[in-house]
Design a protein around this motif. Structure first.
Motif, PDB file in Angstrom:
ATOM      1  N   VAL A 112      46.463 112.760   8.533  1.00 40.12           N
ATOM      2  CA  VAL A 112      45.544 112.193   7.547  1.00 40.12           C
ATOM      3  C   VAL A 112      44.709 111.076   8.185  1.00 40.12           C
ATOM      4  O   VAL A 112      43.497 110.989   7.974  1.00 40.12           O
ATOM      5  CB  VAL A 112      46.318 111.673   6.310  1.00 40.12           C
ATOM      6  CG1 VAL A 112      45.406 110.917   5.370  1.00 40.12           C
ATOM      7  CG2 VAL A 112      46.986 112.834   5.581  1.00 40.12           C
ATOM      8  N   ALA A 113      45.372 110.243   9.002  1.00 44.66           N
ATOM      9  CA  ALA A 113      44.668 109.110   9.615  1.00 44.66           C
ATOM     10  C   ALA A 113      43.580 109.593  10.575  1.00 44.66           C
ATOM     11  O   ALA A 113      42.516 108.986  10.679  1.00 44.66           O
ATOM     12  CB  ALA A 113      45.650 108.209  10.348  1.00 44.66           C
ATOM     13  N   LEU A 114      43.842 110.706  11.248  1.00 46.56           N
ATOM     14  CA  LEU A 114      42.853 111.246  12.197  1.00 46.56           C
ATOM     15  C   LEU A 114      41.522 111.528  11.504  1.00 46.56           C
ATOM     16  O   LEU A 114      40.459 111.375  12.090  1.00 46.56           O
ATOM     17  CB  LEU A 114      43.398 112.532  12.837  1.00 46.56           C
ATOM     18  CG  LEU A 114      42.406 113.319  13.698  1.00 46.56           C
ATOM     19  CD1 LEU A 114      42.130 112.580  15.002  1.00 46.56           C
ATOM     20  CD2 LEU A 114      42.916 114.720  13.993  1.00 46.56           C
ATOM     21  N   GLN A 115      41.599 111.935  10.244  1.00 42.50           N
ATOM     22  CA  GLN A 115      40.376 112.290   9.508  1.00 42.50           C
ATOM     23  C   GLN A 115      39.504 111.060   9.254  1.00 42.50           C
ATOM     24  O   GLN A 115      38.356 111.192   8.832  1.00 42.50           O
ATOM     25  CB  GLN A 115      40.715 112.989   8.181  1.00 42.50           C
ATOM     26  CG  GLN A 115      41.808 114.044   8.250  1.00 42.50           C
ATOM     27  CD  GLN A 115      41.574 115.098   9.331  1.00 42.50           C
ATOM     28  OE1 GLN A 115      40.425 115.383   9.696  1.00 42.50           O
ATOM     29  NE2 GLN A 115      42.650 115.649   9.881  1.00 42.50           N
ATOM     30  N   SER A 116      40.054 109.873   9.472  1.00 38.44           N
ATOM     31  CA  SER A 116      39.264 108.645   9.263  1.00 38.44           C
ATOM     32  C   SER A 116      38.773 108.058  10.571  1.00 38.44           C
ATOM     33  O   SER A 116      38.277 106.936  10.596  1.00 38.44           O
ATOM     34  CB  SER A 116      40.110 107.596   8.539  1.00 38.44           C
ATOM     35  OG  SER A 116      40.495 108.061   7.285  1.00 38.44           O
ATOM     36  N   ARG A 117      38.959 108.780  11.658  1.00 37.54           N
ATOM     37  CA  ARG A 117      38.534 108.280  12.953  1.00 37.54           C
ATOM     38  C   ARG A 117      37.049 107.926  12.918  1.00 37.54           C
ATOM     39  O   ARG A 117      36.225 108.734  12.503  1.00 37.54           O
ATOM     40  CB  ARG A 117      38.768 109.370  14.003  1.00 37.54           C
ATOM     41  CG  ARG A 117      38.957 108.849  15.393  1.00 37.54           C
ATOM     42  CD  ARG A 117      39.024 110.011  16.331  1.00 37.54           C
ATOM     43  NE  ARG A 117      40.313 110.086  17.013  1.00 37.54           N
ATOM     44  CZ  ARG A 117      40.595 111.045  17.886  1.00 37.54           C
ATOM     45  NH1 ARG A 117      39.733 111.993  18.131  1.00 37.54           N
ATOM     46  NH2 ARG A 117      41.759 111.056  18.489  1.00 37.54           N
ATOM     47  N   GLY A 118      36.747 106.698  13.336  1.00 32.79           N
ATOM     48  CA  GLY A 118      35.356 106.258  13.359  1.00 32.79           C
ATOM     49  C   GLY A 118      34.873 105.678  12.040  1.00 32.79           C
ATOM     50  O   GLY A 118      33.814 105.062  11.977  1.00 32.79           O
ATOM     51  N   GLN A 119      35.631 105.875  10.980  1.00 27.35           N
ATOM     52  CA  GLN A 119      35.245 105.344   9.668  1.00 27.35           C
ATOM     53  C   GLN A 119      35.571 103.853   9.601  1.00 27.35           C
ATOM     54  O   GLN A 119      36.567 103.417  10.164  1.00 27.35           O
ATOM     55  CB  GLN A 119      36.041 106.056   8.568  1.00 27.35           C
ATOM     56  CG  GLN A 119      35.790 107.540   8.469  1.00 27.35           C
ATOM     57  CD  GLN A 119      34.493 107.840   7.767  1.00 27.35           C
ATOM     58  OE1 GLN A 119      34.213 107.298   6.715  1.00 27.35           O
ATOM     59  NE2 GLN A 119      33.682 108.683   8.369  1.00 27.35           N
ATOM     60  N   ALA A 155      42.451 105.802  14.826  1.00 27.50           N
ATOM     61  CA  ALA A 155      43.750 106.469  14.727  1.00 27.50           C
ATOM     62  C   ALA A 155      43.647 107.931  15.151  1.00 27.50           C
ATOM     63  O   ALA A 155      42.603 108.540  14.956  1.00 27.50           O
ATOM     64  CB  ALA A 155      44.261 106.387  13.293  1.00 27.50           C
ATOM     65  N   PRO A 156      44.697 108.518  15.658  1.00 26.47           N
ATOM     66  CA  PRO A 156      45.936 107.866  16.075  1.00 26.47           C
ATOM     67  C   PRO A 156      45.770 107.237  17.462  1.00 26.47           C
ATOM     68  O   PRO A 156      45.344 107.904  18.398  1.00 26.47           O
ATOM     69  CB  PRO A 156      46.935 109.016  16.101  1.00 26.47           C
ATOM     70  CG  PRO A 156      46.119 110.244  16.339  1.00 26.47           C
ATOM     71  CD  PRO A 156      44.739 109.968  15.850  1.00 26.47           C
ATOM     72  N   GLY A 157      46.087 105.973  17.557  1.00 22.65           N
ATOM     73  CA  GLY A 157      45.844 105.232  18.786  1.00 22.65           C
ATOM     74  C   GLY A 157      46.972 105.364  19.789  1.00 22.65           C
ATOM     75  O   GLY A 157      48.075 105.789  19.463  1.00 22.65           O
ATOM     76  N   VAL A 158      46.644 104.993  21.023  1.00 18.99           N
ATOM     77  CA  VAL A 158      47.665 104.849  22.065  1.00 18.99           C
ATOM     78  C   VAL A 158      47.697 103.360  22.383  1.00 18.99           C
ATOM     79  O   VAL A 158      46.643 102.737  22.508  1.00 18.99           O
ATOM     80  CB  VAL A 158      47.307 105.652  23.326  1.00 18.99           C
ATOM     81  CG1 VAL A 158      48.275 105.343  24.457  1.00 18.99           C
ATOM     82  CG2 VAL A 158      47.314 107.139  23.031  1.00 18.99           C
ATOM     83  N   ARG A 159      48.862 102.781  22.419  1.00 15.49           N
ATOM     84  CA  ARG A 159      48.971 101.369  22.760  1.00 15.49           C
ATOM     85  C   ARG A 159      50.076 101.188  23.790  1.00 15.49           C
ATOM     86  O   ARG A 159      51.027 101.977  23.815  1.00 15.49           O
ATOM     87  CB  ARG A 159      49.285 100.521  21.511  1.00 15.49           C
ATOM     88  CG  ARG A 159      48.196 100.508  20.441  1.00 15.49           C
ATOM     89  CD  ARG A 159      46.955  99.745  20.869  1.00 15.49           C
ATOM     90  NE  ARG A 159      45.970  99.665  19.804  1.00 15.49           N
ATOM     91  CZ  ARG A 159      45.013 100.560  19.593  1.00 15.49           C
ATOM     92  NH1 ARG A 159      44.901 101.614  20.387  1.00 15.49           N
ATOM     93  NH2 ARG A 159      44.160 100.423  18.602  1.00 15.49           N
TER      94      ARG A 159
END
Lengths: 255, 106
Positions: free
Chosen positions: A132-139, A250-254
């Motif tokens: 779900v979070a991936l769909q907000s990438r850049g938003q 999201a989804p991030g790498v940290r």
């Protein structure tokens, strides 16, 4: 004398243009990482969180006990879930209280799907929230303008500044006062929740913002709250408000 | 079926060097860590990874406990002929995962 004045004027002009060029002083954790990690996050073939996204996409289409899948109500996630993760935590009329994205997923599961709630930090819950979070990438992060959340945000802000644990530190001590400086070898980020759930190399796993907060609380040598504690929701709400307008990655790498 | 993400070009020119990336979900438990009960968690790793191009081996790797969870492998190969690139991971506790992609070489 005129030389000094000129220098002062030049300095003022320089300071002003510097501030302008800086624009928003907020920096996401992504910007604090080295180029190798940024590349790892940006490459969907190398970002290990994408394994969870793939599992989440499969879970999205999977029918639960009541014979309903997420897709049966929400359709294509790439359209229906766009910007959704950027809005949570939000007030849910259904639950009668504010909930975060994981809470929303579990509310859907228990009410509409008549399935069991997924355990906190379980692979199933992380996979769905990553998808779900991936769909907000850049938003841009867009916390809802809802008066019912103001108490929670105020609580979170207070919690953020409250000193706790044996080290007697608050979140603000590191993430406001010393952000950008080093804690041992690691750069202290400003603590904006732009990339959750994150694949943290130290964990060798995907984890939620709650897990990250628990980590910090343990680092301050305070007693971590249980996963269902309202304190997390308060902090999450405050942090999202603080990061309002920043782009989700999201989804991030940290590290 | 294991959760696998493979990224390889779908088409390539003959003789071109192509980059192939393979990511797999696996705990890669070292066998050195004690669990919450104080006992050592048994080793559970992927031991071998191989890639074949139309049945011919193009890449082989032996993995060790020092490799992190969800291992990511990237390697290069010369595109010689159209066909199938097959990947195979095998390891402890009878773990086997297979995946294939097809590539057209012109």
């Amino acid at each position: 004398m005129t030389g000094l004045r000129l220098a002062a004027v030049l300095l003022a002009v320089f300071a002003a243009s510097f501030a302008l060029a800086q624009g928003d002083p907020r920096r996401s954790g992504y910007r604090e990482m080295g180029p190798a990690l940024q590349k790892m996050q940006d490459d969907d073939a190398a970002n290990p969180a994408m394994l969870f996204v793939q599992a989440g996409a499969a879970a999205w289409a999977e029918k639960a006990a009541a014979g309903k899948s997420c897709a049966d109500c929400h359709g294509d996630a790439t359209a229906s879930m766009k910007g959704v993760a950027a809005r949570y935590p939000a007030f849910s009329a259904e639950a009668g209280k504010p909930i975060d994205l994981e809470g929303r997923i579990n509310l859907c599961r228990t009410t509409h799907q008549q399935a069991e709630a997924l355990a906190p930090e379980s692979d199933g819950l992380l996979a769905l929230s990553a998808y779900v979070a991936l769909q907000s990438r850049g938003q841009p992060i867009a916390p809802p303008d809802d008066a019912r959340l103001s108490n929670l945000r105020a609580e979170g802000a207070e919690l953020y500044k409250r000193r706790q644990g044996q080290l007697n530190l608050s979140c603000a001590n590191c993430h406001d006062d010393h952000a950008g400086r080093k804690l041992a070898g690691a750069t202290i980020p400003q603590g904006h929740p732009t990339g959750y759930p994150i694949y943290r190399l130290e964990w060798q796993a995907l984890g939620s913002l709650k897990r990250r907060l628990r980590n910090c609380v343990i680092g301050m040598r305070a007693e971590p709250w249980s996963y269902d504690a309202a304190d997390y929701l308060a902090l999450e709400s405050f942090l999202m408000q603080r990061a309002k307008g920043m782009a989700m990655d999201a989804p991030g790498v940290r590290p | 079926m294991a959760n696998v993400l493979v990224n390889a070009p779908k088409t390539a020119k003959k003789g071109e060097i192509v980059e192939i990336k393979a990511l797999i979900m696996h705990v890669m438990e070292t066998g050195y860590r004690p669990g919450t009960n104080g006992r050592i968690i048994p080793r559970n790793i992927i031991g071998d990874f191989t890639a074949t191009w139309n049945g011919r081996e193009i890449f082989r790797m032996k993995m060790s406990p020092a490799i992190a969870a969800n291992p990511f492998v990237s390697f290069a190969a010369i595109a010689s002929e159209s066909g199938t690139i097959a990947f195979r991971w095998s390891g402890d506790e009878g773990f086997v995962a297979e995946h294939q992609v097809s590539i057209t070489v012109t």
